[in-house]
Design an enzyme around this catalytic site. Structure first.
Site, PDB file in Angstrom:
ATOM      1  N   GLY A  13      10.100  -1.607  20.058  1.00 12.26           N
ATOM      2  CA  GLY A  13      10.090  -0.815  18.819  1.00 12.26           C
ATOM      3  C   GLY A  13       8.743  -0.880  18.129  1.00 12.26           C
ATOM      4  N   SER A  14       7.685  -0.483  18.857  1.00 12.02           N
ATOM      5  CA  SER A  14       6.336  -0.658  18.276  1.00 12.02           C
ATOM      6  C   SER A  14       5.636   0.657  17.948  1.00 12.02           C
ATOM      7  CB  SER A  14       5.478  -1.528  19.203  1.00 12.02           C
ATOM      8  OG  SER A  14       5.791  -1.339  20.547  1.00 12.02           O
ATOM      9  N   GLY A  17       6.099   0.960  11.685  1.00 11.00           N
ATOM     10  CA  GLY A  17       6.574  -0.184  10.899  1.00 11.00           C
ATOM     11  C   GLY A  17       6.062  -1.534  11.362  1.00 11.00           C
ATOM     12  N   SER A 137      15.843 -11.126   9.820  1.00  8.23           N
ATOM     13  CA  SER A 137      15.658 -10.629   8.445  1.00  8.23           C
ATOM     14  C   SER A 137      16.116 -11.702   7.482  1.00  8.23           C
ATOM     15  CB  SER A 137      16.518  -9.378   8.237  1.00  8.23           C
ATOM     16  OG  SER A 137      16.614  -9.075   6.853  1.00  8.23           O
ATOM     17  N   TYR A 150      24.748  -5.032   9.148  1.00  7.44           N
ATOM     18  CA  TYR A 150      23.368  -5.366   9.553  1.00  7.44           C
ATOM     19  C   TYR A 150      23.124  -6.866   9.385  1.00  7.44           C
ATOM     20  CZ  TYR A 150      18.256  -5.674   8.946  1.00  7.44           C
ATOM     21  OH  TYR A 150      16.932  -6.019   9.031  1.00  7.44           O
TER      22      TYR A 150
HETATM   23  N1  LIG Z   1      11.482  -3.076   6.881  1.00  3.25           N
HETATM   24  C1  LIG Z   1      12.151  -4.092   6.351  1.00  3.25           C
HETATM   25  O1  LIG Z   1      12.296  -4.216   5.136  1.00  3.25           O
HETATM   26  C2  LIG Z   1      12.721  -5.157   7.250  1.00  3.25           C
HETATM   27  C3  LIG Z   1      13.139  -6.358   6.658  1.00  3.25           C
HETATM   28  C4  LIG Z   1      13.663  -7.354   7.467  1.00  3.25           C
HETATM   29  C5  LIG Z   1      13.770  -7.174   8.821  1.00  3.25           C
HETATM   30  N2  LIG Z   1      13.366  -5.989   9.378  1.00  3.25           N
HETATM   31  C6  LIG Z   1      13.513  -5.844  10.830  1.00  3.25           C
HETATM   32  O2  LIG Z   1      12.256  -5.542  11.408  1.00  3.25           O
HETATM   33  C7  LIG Z   1      12.420  -4.693  12.539  1.00  3.25           C
HETATM   34  C8  LIG Z   1      11.562  -3.447  12.369  1.00  3.25           C
HETATM   35  O3  LIG Z   1      11.883  -2.809  11.144  1.00  3.25           O
HETATM   36  P1  LIG Z   1      11.039  -1.558  10.585  1.00  3.25           P
HETATM   37  O4  LIG Z   1      11.345  -1.441   9.148  1.00  3.25           O
HETATM   38  O5  LIG Z   1       9.635  -1.670  11.046  1.00  3.25           O
HETATM   39  O6  LIG Z   1      11.791  -0.365  11.370  1.00  3.25           O
HETATM   40  P2  LIG Z   1      11.391   1.185  11.617  1.00  3.25           P
HETATM   41  O7  LIG Z   1      10.238   1.575  10.788  1.00  3.25           O
HETATM   42  O8  LIG Z   1      12.665   1.942  11.463  1.00  3.25           O
HETATM   43  O9  LIG Z   1      10.988   1.171  13.171  1.00  3.25           O
HETATM   44  C9  LIG Z   1      11.974   0.811  14.108  1.00  3.25           C
HETATM   45  C10 LIG Z   1      11.401   0.718  15.508  1.00  3.25           C
HETATM   46  O10 LIG Z   1      12.486   0.345  16.394  1.00  3.25           O
HETATM   47  C11 LIG Z   1      12.613   1.322  17.419  1.00  3.25           C
HETATM   48  N3  LIG Z   1      14.040   1.534  17.730  1.00  3.25           N
HETATM   49  C12 LIG Z   1      15.028   1.901  16.877  1.00  3.25           C
HETATM   50  N4  LIG Z   1      16.190   2.013  17.531  1.00  3.25           N
HETATM   51  C13 LIG Z   1      15.933   1.715  18.825  1.00  3.25           C
HETATM   52  C14 LIG Z   1      16.734   1.667  19.999  1.00  3.25           C
HETATM   53  N5  LIG Z   1      18.032   1.979  20.000  1.00  3.25           N
HETATM   54  N6  LIG Z   1      16.140   1.335  21.166  1.00  3.25           N
HETATM   55  C15 LIG Z   1      14.827   1.057  21.197  1.00  3.25           C
HETATM   56  N7  LIG Z   1      14.016   1.081  20.137  1.00  3.25           N
HETATM   57  C16 LIG Z   1      14.571   1.413  18.957  1.00  3.25           C
HETATM   58  C17 LIG Z   1      11.938   2.585  16.889  1.00  3.25           C
HETATM   59  O11 LIG Z   1      11.395   3.287  17.998  1.00  3.25           O
HETATM   60  P3  LIG Z   1      11.383   4.917  18.144  1.00  3.25           P
HETATM   61  O12 LIG Z   1      11.867   5.504  16.851  1.00  3.25           O
HETATM   62  O13 LIG Z   1       9.954   5.241  18.465  1.00  3.25           O
HETATM   63  O14 LIG Z   1      12.282   5.182  19.296  1.00  3.25           O
HETATM   64  C18 LIG Z   1      10.830   2.024  15.986  1.00  3.25           C
HETATM   65  O15 LIG Z   1       9.653   1.777  16.730  1.00  3.25           O
HETATM   66  C19 LIG Z   1      13.915  -4.388  12.632  1.00  3.25           C
HETATM   67  O16 LIG Z   1      14.515  -5.261  13.560  1.00  3.25           O
HETATM   68  C20 LIG Z   1      14.413  -4.672  11.219  1.00  3.25           C
HETATM   69  O17 LIG Z   1      15.767  -5.044  11.201  1.00  3.25           O
HETATM   70  C21 LIG Z   1      12.847  -4.978   8.616  1.00  3.25           C
END
Ligand SMILES: NC(=O)c1ccc[n+]([C@@H]2O[C@H](COP(=O)([O-])OP(=O)(O)OC[C@H]3O[C@@H](n4cnc5c(N)ncnc54)[C@H](OP(=O)(O)O)[C@@H]3O)[C@@H](O)[C@H]2O)c1
Length: 257
Positions: A13-14, A17, A137, A150
């Protein structure tokens, strides 16, 4: 300290974000980074954007898509650093949430990590070298009522990470969990649109009062930046004594010592 130069780093997922920021920092550290997306176009675009060495694609929410990713990874040198970052999150009413959604969340956020660790960790143990970082998280410690489903997946990630860290005993392989707090990303923007809808208020108002109303214990009273999470990931990737641990990058939201 581990040197990341020439190390093969895979970040799930790179494309955007947190995962994108971690992948970009690893490129700066001289690593051979393999980026990942559900789509080929997304993966190739991210590869070009950050100058990564490779790109793989596939949906990690099921075994078939994960095997597709693993097949592509086998065309590169062995993964030295596995960063399980791909994940989904959304605001949902617990009382309306169907079994299917619960199971989908478990598949995407938990089984994706389980399947990749199961496939890639044995070779790390054999080489007596490797790092796994699972992006959970702060919601793992502090389940959120608007995303109970979640929060469950992130608590499961913590438990599994500690469990498989036990399998590294006496080796130079480390397994740790990274726990970001609210971090400004594309995904979180959508999350806030959902929260605004649930609360029946304009998005700007929800954002403006979020930390005061929802995260009063946050010491930084702002969103974490993706680069701040990436810095913590680099620390975990380089350190050789932090193992079986969970590192909070949540601005002090979890009020405990
Ligand atoms: N942002 C926050 O506040 C926060 C806080 C705590 C933890 N996190 C954790 O950090 C991680 C990243 O969060 P983010 O906010 O950066 O998310 P994001 O902006 O929504 O990006 C998510 C990434 O995951 C990939 N992805 C989503 N569903 C997928 C699937 N079914 N198979 C393969 N790849 C998939 C997407 O790839 P494509 O769309 O290119 O396919 C994208 O690159 C997550 O695990 C989230 O739970 C986030």
């Amino acid at each position: 300290m581990r040197n990341l130069t020439e190390k093969t780093v895979f970040v799930s997922g790179s494309t955007k974000g947190i995962g994108n920021a971690i992948a970009a920092r690893c490129v700066q550290e001289g690593a051979r980074v393999i980026v990942h997306s559900r789509s080929q176009s997304g993966a190739v675009e991210a590869q070009n954007q950050i100058g990564a060495a490779g790109a793989v694609w596939g949906d990690l929410s099921d075994a078939g898509g994960t095997n597709q990713v693993l097949d592509q990874l086998s065309g590169y040198s062995a993964v030295d650093v596995l960063i399980n970052n791909a994940g989904v999150f959304s605001v949902e009413d617990f009382f309306q949430l169907t079994d299917d959604v619960w199971l989908d969340y478990f598949q995407t956020n938990v089984m994706s990590m389980v399947r990749l660790c199961r496939a890639l960790m044995p070779a790390m143990l054999e080489r007596d070298s490797g790092v796994i970082i699972n992006v959970a998280s702060e919601a793992a410690f502090k389940p959120l009522p608007q995303m109970v489903h979640y929060s469950m997946t992130k608590a499961a990630m913590l438990s599994i990470s500690r469990g498989i860290a036990e399998l590294t005993k006496g080796s130079n392989v480390c397994v740790n969990t990274l726990m970001p707090g609210p971090t400004w990303t594309d995904g979180v923007e959508k999350y806030f649109e959902g929260l605004a809808k649930q609360e029946g208020r304009p998005l700007e108002e929800v954002l403006g009062s979020y930390f005061r109303e929802h995260e009063p214990t946050s010491l930084i009273q702002r969103f974490v930046k993706v680069d701040e999470v990436a810095d913590a990931a680099i620390f975990l990737a380089q350190n050789t004594a932090v193992n079986g641990s969970s590192l909070r990058v949540e601005g002090g939201i979890i009020r405990s010592i």
